[in-house]
Design a protein around this motif. Structure first.
Motif, PDB file in Angstrom:
ATOM      1  N   ARG A 257      55.626  44.081  28.957  1.00  0.00           N
ATOM      2  CA  ARG A 257      56.714  44.240  29.930  1.00  0.00           C
ATOM      3  C   ARG A 257      56.259  45.068  31.127  1.00  0.00           C
ATOM      4  NH1 ARG A 257      59.554  48.685  30.772  1.00  0.00           N
ATOM      5  NH2 ARG A 257      58.720  49.624  28.857  1.00  0.00           N
ATOM      6  N   VAL A 258      55.551  46.142  30.861  1.00  0.00           N
ATOM      7  CA  VAL A 258      55.101  47.048  31.920  1.00  0.00           C
ATOM      8  C   VAL A 258      54.015  46.390  32.762  1.00  0.00           C
ATOM      9  CG1 VAL A 258      54.050  49.299  32.373  1.00  0.00           C
ATOM     10  CG2 VAL A 258      55.713  49.043  30.524  1.00  0.00           C
ATOM     11  N   TRP A 259      53.090  45.709  32.086  1.00  0.00           N
ATOM     12  CA  TRP A 259      52.000  45.049  32.810  1.00  0.00           C
ATOM     13  C   TRP A 259      52.532  43.952  33.732  1.00  0.00           C
ATOM     14  CZ3 TRP A 259      47.284  45.330  34.538  1.00  0.00           C
ATOM     15  CH2 TRP A 259      46.647  44.170  34.979  1.00  0.00           C
ATOM     16  N   ASP A 260      53.431  43.133  33.223  1.00  0.00           N
ATOM     17  CA  ASP A 260      53.951  42.021  34.026  1.00  0.00           C
ATOM     18  C   ASP A 260      54.616  42.528  35.303  1.00  0.00           C
ATOM     19  OD1 ASP A 260      53.035  40.241  32.158  1.00  0.00           O
ATOM     20  OD2 ASP A 260      54.991  39.885  31.222  1.00  0.00           O
ATOM     21  N   LYS A 261      55.363  43.611  35.196  1.00  0.00           N
ATOM     22  CA  LYS A 261      56.040  44.160  36.370  1.00  0.00           C
ATOM     23  C   LYS A 261      55.028  44.697  37.383  1.00  0.00           C
ATOM     24  CE  LYS A 261      59.500  47.593  37.772  1.00  0.00           C
ATOM     25  NZ  LYS A 261      60.426  48.663  37.311  1.00  0.00           N
ATOM     26  N   ALA A 262      54.030  45.441  36.900  1.00  0.00           N
ATOM     27  CA  ALA A 262      53.019  46.002  37.806  1.00  0.00           C
ATOM     28  C   ALA A 262      52.183  44.899  38.443  1.00  0.00           C
ATOM     29  CB  ALA A 262      52.122  46.975  37.043  1.00  0.00           C
ATOM     30  N   TYR A 263      51.860  43.871  37.664  1.00  0.00           N
ATOM     31  CA  TYR A 263      51.027  42.785  38.188  1.00  0.00           C
ATOM     32  C   TYR A 263      51.782  41.951  39.220  1.00  0.00           C
ATOM     33  CZ  TYR A 263      48.033  38.675  38.334  1.00  0.00           C
ATOM     34  OH  TYR A 263      47.229  37.642  38.765  1.00  0.00           O
ATOM     35  N   ASP A 264      53.047  41.670  38.964  1.00  0.00           N
ATOM     36  CA  ASP A 264      53.840  40.915  39.939  1.00  0.00           C
ATOM     37  C   ASP A 264      53.909  41.660  41.269  1.00  0.00           C
ATOM     38  OD1 ASP A 264      54.283  38.920  38.120  1.00  0.00           O
ATOM     39  OD2 ASP A 264      56.296  39.590  37.554  1.00  0.00           O
ATOM     40  N   GLU A 265      54.074  42.971  41.197  1.00  0.00           N
ATOM     41  CA  GLU A 265      54.125  43.760  42.425  1.00  0.00           C
ATOM     42  C   GLU A 265      52.779  43.730  43.139  1.00  0.00           C
ATOM     43  OE1 GLU A 265      55.924  48.030  43.783  1.00  0.00           O
ATOM     44  OE2 GLU A 265      54.658  48.040  41.992  1.00  0.00           O
ATOM     45  N   ALA A 266      51.687  43.879  42.393  1.00  0.00           N
ATOM     46  CA  ALA A 266      50.358  43.880  43.012  1.00  0.00           C
ATOM     47  C   ALA A 266      50.050  42.540  43.664  1.00  0.00           C
ATOM     48  CB  ALA A 266      49.296  44.219  41.969  1.00  0.00           C
ATOM     49  N   GLN A 267      50.459  41.446  43.035  1.00  0.00           N
ATOM     50  CA  GLN A 267      50.203  40.129  43.612  1.00  0.00           C
ATOM     51  C   GLN A 267      50.806  39.989  45.007  1.00  0.00           C
ATOM     52  OE1 GLN A 267      51.575  37.324  40.474  1.00  0.00           O
ATOM     53  NE2 GLN A 267      49.563  36.414  40.720  1.00  0.00           N
ATOM     54  N   SER A 268      51.961  40.607  45.218  1.00  0.00           N
ATOM     55  CA  SER A 268      52.619  40.473  46.519  1.00  0.00           C
ATOM     56  C   SER A 268      51.798  41.102  47.638  1.00  0.00           C
ATOM     57  CB  SER A 268      54.013  41.107  46.469  1.00  0.00           C
ATOM     58  OG  SER A 268      53.936  42.526  46.371  1.00  0.00           O
ATOM     59  N   TYR A 269      50.928  42.049  47.298  1.00  0.00           N
ATOM     60  CA  TYR A 269      50.092  42.704  48.306  1.00  0.00           C
ATOM     61  C   TYR A 269      48.769  41.960  48.536  1.00  0.00           C
ATOM     62  CZ  TYR A 269      53.159  46.786  48.191  1.00  0.00           C
ATOM     63  OH  TYR A 269      54.236  47.628  48.290  1.00  0.00           O
ATOM     64  N   PHE A 270      48.468  40.991  47.676  1.00  0.00           N
ATOM     65  CA  PHE A 270      47.209  40.251  47.795  1.00  0.00           C
ATOM     66  C   PHE A 270      47.497  38.760  47.999  1.00  0.00           C
ATOM     67  CE2 PHE A 270      46.060  44.153  45.645  1.00  0.00           C
ATOM     68  CZ  PHE A 270      44.867  44.506  46.264  1.00  0.00           C
ATOM     69  N   ASN A 271      48.339  38.478  48.978  1.00  0.00           N
ATOM     70  CA  ASN A 271      48.678  37.103  49.340  1.00  0.00           C
ATOM     71  C   ASN A 271      47.664  36.620  50.377  1.00  0.00           C
ATOM     72  OD1 ASN A 271      49.749  34.691  50.209  1.00  0.00           O
ATOM     73  ND2 ASN A 271      51.784  35.505  50.659  1.00  0.00           N
ATOM     74  N   TYR A 272      46.802  35.683  49.973  1.00  0.00           N
ATOM     75  CA  TYR A 272      45.730  35.226  50.859  1.00  0.00           C
ATOM     76  C   TYR A 272      46.107  33.977  51.657  1.00  0.00           C
ATOM     77  CZ  TYR A 272      42.488  38.673  49.087  1.00  0.00           C
ATOM     78  OH  TYR A 272      41.867  39.863  48.788  1.00  0.00           O
ATOM     79  N   GLY A 273      47.376  33.598  51.606  1.00  0.00           N
ATOM     80  CA  GLY A 273      47.843  32.522  52.465  1.00  0.00           C
ATOM     81  C   GLY A 273      47.148  31.205  52.205  1.00  0.00           C
ATOM     82  N   SER A 274      46.567  30.629  53.257  1.00  0.00           N
ATOM     83  CA  SER A 274      46.014  29.276  53.187  1.00  0.00           C
ATOM     84  C   SER A 274      44.493  29.243  53.073  1.00  0.00           C
ATOM     85  CB  SER A 274      46.435  28.489  54.435  1.00  0.00           C
ATOM     86  OG  SER A 274      45.941  29.116  55.613  1.00  0.00           O
ATOM     87  N   VAL A 275      43.839  30.388  52.828  1.00  0.00           N
ATOM     88  CA  VAL A 275      42.378  30.376  52.743  1.00  0.00           C
ATOM     89  C   VAL A 275      41.936  29.636  51.491  1.00  0.00           C
ATOM     90  CG1 VAL A 275      42.231  32.573  53.968  1.00  0.00           C
ATOM     91  CG2 VAL A 275      42.172  32.550  51.468  1.00  0.00           C
ATOM     92  N   ASN A 276      40.693  29.223  51.470  1.00  0.00           N
ATOM     93  CA  ASN A 276      40.147  28.512  50.321  1.00  0.00           C
ATOM     94  C   ASN A 276      40.190  29.396  49.074  1.00  0.00           C
ATOM     95  OD1 ASN A 276      38.831  26.384  48.953  1.00  0.00           O
ATOM     96  ND2 ASN A 276      36.836  27.361  49.281  1.00  0.00           N
ATOM     97  N   GLN A 277      40.675  28.843  47.970  1.00  0.00           N
ATOM     98  CA  GLN A 277      40.792  29.539  46.684  1.00  0.00           C
ATOM     99  C   GLN A 277      41.667  30.793  46.792  1.00  0.00           C
ATOM    100  OE1 GLN A 277      36.613  30.091  45.503  1.00  0.00           O
ATOM    101  NE2 GLN A 277      36.769  28.252  44.248  1.00  0.00           N
ATOM    102  N   ALA A 278      42.753  30.665  47.524  1.00  0.00           N
ATOM    103  CA  ALA A 278      43.650  31.810  47.728  1.00  0.00           C
ATOM    104  C   ALA A 278      44.198  32.344  46.407  1.00  0.00           C
ATOM    105  CB  ALA A 278      44.796  31.408  48.652  1.00  0.00           C
ATOM    106  N   ASP A 279      44.569  31.446  45.496  1.00  0.00           N
ATOM    107  CA  ASP A 279      45.133  31.890  44.216  1.00  0.00           C
ATOM    108  C   ASP A 279      44.107  32.662  43.391  1.00  0.00           C
ATOM    109  OD1 ASP A 279      47.504  30.713  44.890  1.00  0.00           O
ATOM    110  OD2 ASP A 279      47.201  28.909  43.682  1.00  0.00           O
ATOM    111  N   SER A 280      42.860  32.195  43.403  1.00  0.00           N
ATOM    112  CA  SER A 280      41.804  32.883  42.647  1.00  0.00           C
ATOM    113  C   SER A 280      41.533  34.263  43.229  1.00  0.00           C
ATOM    114  CB  SER A 280      40.520  32.049  42.651  1.00  0.00           C
ATOM    115  OG  SER A 280      40.709  30.820  41.978  1.00  0.00           O
TER     116      SER A 280
END
Length: 536
Positions: A257-280
Motif C-alpha cells: 500500500r505504501v509503495w504503490d502510493k509513493a511510486y504513483d507520486e514519483a511517476q508523475s514527476y518523471f513524465n517523459y512525454g513523447s520521447v522514445n521509450q518514454a514509459d521505460s
C-alpha cells in the motif's frame, strides 16, 4: 569477494563425481589437511544413524544443478564421492520433509530445495564442533560456528565430529534457517514484489568466460566445451551490490500500500512525454529515485547511527548534504517506530519493513535545479549584448557569475539559457542576481536591473511552446538577490536526457526614460528552479 554484477551460482558438473581423475584434481587443489581417517563415506555414515532418515530422503530427491539445469547427480551421490565436506544434519522430526519432497517434484522446486535447504547444511572442508569461525556453505551463505552451536542451533549430545573418509558429520537438534540476502528477499518474497519486480526486469543470463572452458575457435568465434552461465543485473552497480554476501546493508522496504502510493507520486514527476521509450524511462528513473534512499551500507553510512545516517546515494562533494538523515532512531526519524513496523534478518544485513513512507519528494528526488550562468555551454542565444564570465567570488552562491552588458547604452538585451534535468513538476522560477560590489567593493552604482522573462518548453505531445511571465521584475542592488520571476508547471521531464526541454529567456525591459533609475548591466549568478508542491 566482489562479483562485478554477478550472482554466484553453485554448480557441480556430473563428471566431477564420476571419475578418480577428478578426485586427484580436487585433492591437488584443496589438499588433504584435516581430512578424517575412515573407510566410509559421509553418505554411509549417515545411513547408519537411527534418526537421519528424513534428511537422507531429501538428499536423494534433490539434484545438483549445472548452469541452471538439473543433472542426474543427487546430493546423496555428492556425499558418496571423494570430495571433502562437512555436513550438519538435522535429526528427524525437526523439519517438514513431506513439503521438501513435494517441492523437488518440479525443476524450480528442486533448485529451490537445493539452495535453501540442502546446500544450507553442507560446506566444503572440515569444521569441527569446537571451531569459532564463519563458514561458507555450498549456497554461498556465511553461517557462524561456535563451540557447541552452529548458527545458533545446538549439536546433539555426543553426535558431533563423526568421521567419514570424505569429511565430517554433525547431527543438529534442529534445522538451520535459510537467510535470504537483501536482493533475494526482494526478488523472491511476494510481500516485496513491488520493488522486486523492478530488479527482476533487468536480470539476464550471461556467459562467464573466465569460468568456462574453451575448446577452440570456429569461424573466428570462441567455442566452449563447458559453458558457465551467470545471472547478471545492471542495477547491482547502481544500488551498491545488495546481492553480495560479504556486505552489510539496511534496506527500508515499504508494504505494498505504501509503495504503490509513493511510486504513483514519483511517476508523475518523471513524465517523459513523447520521447522514445518514454514509459521505460519513467519506470527506471521513478524506481531509482525512490529506492536509492532506501538502501544504507552499514559499514559506511551507518557508523554513527545515533546521530545520522546517509544512503548509498550520498556524495560527499554535495554541498546540499542530500541523502543525509539526522537522528534516524529518534521519534520521527526514518528508522523509528513512526515508520518501521518490524525487521527481517538477512544474510547480508536487514530489511526494515515500512508501514508509512518517511520521505517527501523534496527529500529524495524533487530537488532545486540550478543553471550556472557563467557556463557558456548553458547559453543558447543572445541579442544586443556582450557577456563575460568572472570567477572566484566570495559573495556568490557559486564559483562565478556572468556579466551581461548592453551593446549600446540604450540596448535592451536578451539572453537565453537551457535548463536541463528538470522534472515534470511545478517550480518557482528564479534568477539569482548579484550586487555590483562583488566585483568592486567601492562601486556605488546601486541601480537595479529590470527585466522580463519567458520560458520555452515541450508539451506531452512533443509540441514546443512558449510562456511569457506577466510581471516585470527587478533585483535588490544591495544584496545577493534571488528574484522570483514566476511559478510554472513543467509538463515534460528531461532528467537524464541529452537535450534540455526547458529554456529560459531574460530580456532587459528598461525604457529610455527609465535609464537614470535602472541599470542595464546585470551580474547574473544562476537561474534557480525551486520546487513548489503547493501549486502542483
Amino acid at each position: 569477494m566482489k562479483t562485478d554484477n554477478k550472482i554466484k551460482m553453485f554448480a557441480v558438473a556430473a563428471t566431477v563425481l564420476a571419475t578418480a581423475a577428478c578426485t586427484d584434481t580436487w585433492d591437488e587443489h584443496y589438499g588433504n589437511e584435516g581430512r578424517p581417517v575412515s573407510d566410509k563415506s559421509l553418505l554411509q555414515v549417515m545411513e547408519e544413524q537411527r534418526d537421519l532418515g528424513d534428511f537422507l530422503k531429501v538428499l536423494r530427491a534433490t539434484h545438483v544443478f549445472n548452469n541452471n539445469k538439473p543433472t542426474n547427480v543427487t546430493y546423496a551421490d555428492l556425499l558418496a564421492s571423494d570430495q571433502t565436506f562437512t555436513v550438519w544434519a538435522p535429526k528427524d522430526g525437526q523439519f517438514n520433509v513431506d513439503s521438501l519432497l513435494e517441492e523437488c517434484l518440479t525443476v524450480s522446486g528442486d533448485s529451490m530445495c537445493g539452495q535453501h535447504f540442502v546446500q544450507n547444511h553442507i560446506a566444503h572442508f572440515i569444521t569441527n564442533s569446537t571451531d569459532m569461525k564463519s563458514v561458507l556453505m555450498l549456497n554461498n551463505k556465511y553461517l557462524d560456528a561456535s563451540p557447541g552451536f552452529f548458527q545458533g542451533v545446538t549439536y546433539e549430545s555426543g553426535r558431533a565430529n563423526e568421521a567419514a573418509k570424505n569429511g565430517i558429520l554433525h547431527v543438529l537438534s534442529g534445522e538451520l534457517p535459510y537467510l535470504y540476502n537483501v536482493y533475494e528477499a526482494l526478488t523472491t518474497l511476494s510481500e516485496y514484489s513491488g520493488i522486486g519486480s523492478f530488479f527482476k526486469r533487468y536480470e539476464k543470463l550471461e556467459l562467464d568466460e573466465n569460468s568456462s572452458i574453451q575448446s577452440g575457435i570456429v569461424d573466428g568465434n570462441i567455442v566452449y566445451s563447458d559453458s558457465v552461465m551467470v545471472t547478471t543485473n545492471i542495477l547491482f552497480s547502481r544500488f551498491d551490490r545488495i546481492n553480495e554476501e560479504d556486505s552489510s546493508f539496511i534496506m527500508l522496504v515499504p508494504e505494498t500500500r505504501v509503495w504503490d502510493k509513493a511510486y504513483d507520486e514519483a511517476q508523475s514527476y518523471f513524465n517523459y512525454g513523447s520521447v522514445n521509450q518514454a514509459d521505460s524511462l519513467q519506470r527506471l528513473y521513478a524506481h531509482q529515485a525512490l529506492i536509492r534512499d532506501l538502501v544504507y551500507n552499514r559499514n559506511i553510512g551507518c557508523s554513527h547511527m545515533a546521530d545520522s545516517v546517509y544512503s548509498i546515494a550520498y556524495n560527499k562533494y554535495d554541498e546540499e548534504r542530500r541523502h543525509v538523515y539526522y537522528k534516524p532512531l529518534a521519534a520521527g526519524g526514518i528508522f523509528s517506530s513512526d515508520f518501521v513496523r518490524d525487521t527481517m534478518a538477512c544474510s547480508n544485513g536487514a530489511i526494515y519493513n515500512l508501514y508509512e513512507w518517511p520521505f517527501n519528494p523534496e527529500d529524495i528526488y524533487f530537488y532545486p535545479v540550478k543553471t550556472e550562468a557563467e557556463y557558456e555551454s548553458m547559453m543558447t542565444d543572445y541579442e544586443d549584448c556582450t557577456y563575460a564570465s568572472r570567477s572566484s567570488v566570495a559573495d556568490s552562491i557559486s564559483d562565478g557569475y556572468l556579466v551581461i552588458s548592453p551593446r549600446t547604452n540604450s540596448s535592451n538585451w536578451t539572453m537565453e539559457f537551457q535548463v536541463p534535468n528538470v522534472l515534470s513538476g511545478t517550480y518557482d522560477v528564479c534568477a539569482v542576481v548579484l550586487p555590483r560590489t562583488v566585483y568592486n567593493a567601492s562601486d556605488r552604482n546601486f541601480r537595479p536591473c529590470k527585466f522580463t522573462a519567458s520560458i520555452s518548453y515541450e508539451t506531452e505531445d512533443g509540441v514546443e511552446q512558449t510562456y511569457d511571465f506577466e510581471d516585470e521584475v527587478q533585483n535588490d542592488p544591495y544584496r545577493v538577490d534571488t528574484v522570483k520571476i514566476g511559478t510554472f508547471t513543467v509538463p515534460v521531464c528531461s532528467y537524464g536526457q541529452p537535450d534540455a526541454k526547458v529554456h529560459l529567456t531574460l530580456e532587459c525591459s528598461i525604457s529610455r526614460s527609465e535609464s537614470g533609475r535602472y541599470n542595464r548591466e546585470m551580474y547574473l549568478d544562476c537561474l534557480y528552479f525551486k520546487p513548489n508542491r503547493e501549486e502542483k
